[in-house]
Design a protein around this motif. Structure first.
Motif, PDB file in Angstrom:
ATOM      1  N   VAL A 199       3.173  14.085 -12.723  1.00  0.00           N
ATOM      2  CA  VAL A 199       1.887  14.767 -12.821  1.00  0.00           C
ATOM      3  C   VAL A 199       0.817  13.720 -13.097  1.00  0.00           C
ATOM      4  O   VAL A 199       0.887  13.006 -14.096  1.00  0.00           O
ATOM      5  N   ILE A 200      -0.146  13.614 -12.198  1.00  0.00           N
ATOM      6  CA  ILE A 200      -1.250  12.672 -12.382  1.00  0.00           C
ATOM      7  C   ILE A 200      -2.324  13.376 -13.195  1.00  0.00           C
ATOM      8  O   ILE A 200      -2.866  14.401 -12.785  1.00  0.00           O
ATOM      9  N   ASP A 201      -2.612  12.831 -14.365  1.00  0.00           N
ATOM     10  CA  ASP A 201      -3.605  13.424 -15.243  1.00  0.00           C
ATOM     11  C   ASP A 201      -5.021  13.060 -14.815  1.00  0.00           C
ATOM     12  O   ASP A 201      -5.924  13.883 -14.872  1.00  0.00           O
ATOM     13  N   ASN A 202      -5.201  11.807 -14.396  1.00  0.00           N
ATOM     14  CA  ASN A 202      -6.529  11.330 -14.025  1.00  0.00           C
ATOM     15  C   ASN A 202      -6.401  10.015 -13.284  1.00  0.00           C
ATOM     16  O   ASN A 202      -5.342   9.382 -13.316  1.00  0.00           O
ATOM     17  N   PHE A 203      -7.473   9.598 -12.635  1.00  0.00           N
ATOM     18  CA  PHE A 203      -7.494   8.263 -12.056  1.00  0.00           C
ATOM     19  C   PHE A 203      -8.832   7.610 -12.329  1.00  0.00           C
ATOM     20  O   PHE A 203      -9.844   8.277 -12.500  1.00  0.00           O
ATOM     21  N   TYR A 204      -8.786   6.283 -12.392  1.00  0.00           N
ATOM     22  CA  TYR A 204      -9.958   5.479 -12.740  1.00  0.00           C
ATOM     23  C   TYR A 204     -10.106   4.355 -11.727  1.00  0.00           C
ATOM     24  O   TYR A 204      -9.125   3.714 -11.360  1.00  0.00           O
ATOM     25  N   ILE A 205     -11.332   4.102 -11.310  1.00  0.00           N
ATOM     26  CA  ILE A 205     -11.634   3.044 -10.352  1.00  0.00           C
ATOM     27  C   ILE A 205     -12.519   2.015 -11.039  1.00  0.00           C
ATOM     28  O   ILE A 205     -13.508   2.363 -11.680  1.00  0.00           O
ATOM     29  N   CYS A 206     -12.153   0.755 -10.908  1.00  0.00           N
ATOM     30  CA  CYS A 206     -12.912  -0.332 -11.523  1.00  0.00           C
ATOM     31  C   CYS A 206     -14.295  -0.405 -10.886  1.00  0.00           C
ATOM     32  O   CYS A 206     -14.418  -0.472  -9.661  1.00  0.00           O
ATOM     33  N   SER A 207     -15.329  -0.419 -11.698  1.00  0.00           N
ATOM     34  CA  SER A 207     -16.701  -0.427 -11.163  1.00  0.00           C
ATOM     35  C   SER A 207     -17.087  -1.781 -10.563  1.00  0.00           C
ATOM     36  O   SER A 207     -17.958  -1.841  -9.697  1.00  0.00           O
ATOM     37  N   THR A 208     -16.430  -2.853 -10.991  1.00  0.00           N
ATOM     38  CA  THR A 208     -16.774  -4.170 -10.461  1.00  0.00           C
ATOM     39  C   THR A 208     -15.872  -4.605  -9.307  1.00  0.00           C
ATOM     40  O   THR A 208     -16.167  -5.586  -8.634  1.00  0.00           O
ATOM     41  N   ASN A 209     -14.769  -3.887  -9.099  1.00  0.00           N
ATOM     42  CA  ASN A 209     -13.856  -4.188  -7.998  1.00  0.00           C
ATOM     43  C   ASN A 209     -13.191  -2.887  -7.564  1.00  0.00           C
ATOM     44  O   ASN A 209     -12.194  -2.473  -8.145  1.00  0.00           O
ATOM     45  N   LYS A 210     -13.751  -2.235  -6.562  1.00  0.00           N
ATOM     46  CA  LYS A 210     -13.289  -0.909  -6.125  1.00  0.00           C
ATOM     47  C   LYS A 210     -11.853  -0.893  -5.603  1.00  0.00           C
ATOM     48  O   LYS A 210     -11.275   0.157  -5.412  1.00  0.00           O
ATOM     49  N   LYS A 211     -11.263  -2.052  -5.374  1.00  0.00           N
ATOM     50  CA  LYS A 211      -9.868  -2.097  -4.926  1.00  0.00           C
ATOM     51  C   LYS A 211      -8.892  -1.807  -6.059  1.00  0.00           C
ATOM     52  O   LYS A 211      -7.748  -1.475  -5.827  1.00  0.00           O
ATOM     53  N   LYS A 212      -9.362  -1.930  -7.311  1.00  0.00           N
ATOM     54  CA  LYS A 212      -8.499  -1.731  -8.483  1.00  0.00           C
ATOM     55  C   LYS A 212      -8.604  -0.287  -8.967  1.00  0.00           C
ATOM     56  O   LYS A 212      -9.677   0.186  -9.320  1.00  0.00           O
ATOM     57  N   ILE A 213      -7.445   0.372  -8.972  1.00  0.00           N
ATOM     58  CA  ILE A 213      -7.360   1.785  -9.352  1.00  0.00           C
ATOM     59  C   ILE A 213      -6.214   1.944 -10.343  1.00  0.00           C
ATOM     60  O   ILE A 213      -5.152   1.348 -10.178  1.00  0.00           O
ATOM     61  N   ILE A 214      -6.438   2.772 -11.360  1.00  0.00           N
ATOM     62  CA  ILE A 214      -5.384   3.101 -12.323  1.00  0.00           C
ATOM     63  C   ILE A 214      -5.222   4.611 -12.363  1.00  0.00           C
ATOM     64  O   ILE A 214      -6.194   5.349 -12.542  1.00  0.00           O
ATOM     65  N   LEU A 215      -3.981   5.063 -12.193  1.00  0.00           N
ATOM     66  CA  LEU A 215      -3.628   6.466 -12.367  1.00  0.00           C
ATOM     67  C   LEU A 215      -2.948   6.621 -13.712  1.00  0.00           C
ATOM     68  O   LEU A 215      -2.128   5.792 -14.100  1.00  0.00           O
ATOM     69  N   VAL A 216      -3.267   7.691 -14.422  1.00  0.00           N
ATOM     70  CA  VAL A 216      -2.569   8.028 -15.657  1.00  0.00           C
ATOM     71  C   VAL A 216      -1.683   9.220 -15.328  1.00  0.00           C
ATOM     72  O   VAL A 216      -2.170  10.234 -14.835  1.00  0.00           O
ATOM     73  N   SER A 217      -0.377   9.071 -15.554  1.00  0.00           N
ATOM     74  CA  SER A 217       0.552  10.147 -15.209  1.00  0.00           C
ATOM     75  C   SER A 217       1.402  10.535 -16.407  1.00  0.00           C
ATOM     76  O   SER A 217       1.630   9.738 -17.309  1.00  0.00           O
ATOM     77  N   SER A 218       1.873  11.779 -16.372  1.00  0.00           N
ATOM     78  CA  SER A 218       2.750  12.298 -17.415  1.00  0.00           C
ATOM     79  C   SER A 218       4.010  12.840 -16.774  1.00  0.00           C
ATOM     80  O   SER A 218       3.988  13.302 -15.636  1.00  0.00           O
ATOM     81  N   SER A 219       5.093  12.832 -17.536  1.00  0.00           N
ATOM     82  CA  SER A 219       6.314  13.469 -17.073  1.00  0.00           C
ATOM     83  C   SER A 219       6.168  14.975 -17.267  1.00  0.00           C
ATOM     84  O   SER A 219       5.289  15.439 -17.992  1.00  0.00           O
ATOM     85  N   HIS A 220       7.035  15.747 -16.628  1.00  0.00           N
ATOM     86  CA  HIS A 220       6.956  17.208 -16.749  1.00  0.00           C
ATOM     87  C   HIS A 220       7.127  17.693 -18.180  1.00  0.00           C
ATOM     88  O   HIS A 220       6.548  18.687 -18.577  1.00  0.00           O
TER      89      HIS A 220
END
Length: 119
Positions: A43-64
């Motif tokens: 389950v992906i809770d949220n995602f974040y994109i780096c404002s200074t480098n749009k190629k960098k993305i972090i997803l925060v996920s949780s187990s069921h």
């Protein structure tokens, strides 16, 4: 690249049971559903994109069972992701304004943590 996060929220259980991350690299003409962990419900809770480098993305996920949380880190606009387990539960993330390989995490326990994401 366009990323869309969809979530199925079960009102009786009071939580998200399923989520999907969709990626388009052709301005939204075609979308591909990303499968972060084949065979494992994530389950992906949220995602974040780096404002200074749009190629960098972090997803925060949780187990069921909501016992584990992980980060999925991409350096190629979400084409690929690497899983990084974490020992706390993230409320929100912020990329460091000058060091894009570092993030500031605010935890659900009310603590702040500065993490090196090892991009």
């Amino acid at each position: 690249v366009i990323l869309i996060l969809t979530k199925y929220y079960h009102t009786d259980m009071g939580k998200v049971l399923e989520s999907s991350l969709w990626r388009s690299s052709d301005f939204g003409t075609l979308y591909t559903k990303l499968n972060l962990q084949p065979g494992i419900a994530t389950v992906i809770d949220n995602f974040y994109i780096c404002s200074t480098n749009k190629k960098k993305i972090i997803l925060v996920s949780s187990s069921h069972n909501d016992r584990d949380q992980s980060l999925f880190i991409s350096t190629d606009e979400g084409a690929t992701f690497q899983k990084q387990p974490i020992a706390f539960f993230v409320e929100t993330l912020l990329f460091h304004p000058k060091e894009e390989d570092k993030v500031l995490a605010y935890t659900k326990e009310g603590k702040v943590s500065l993490e090196d994401t090892e991009f």
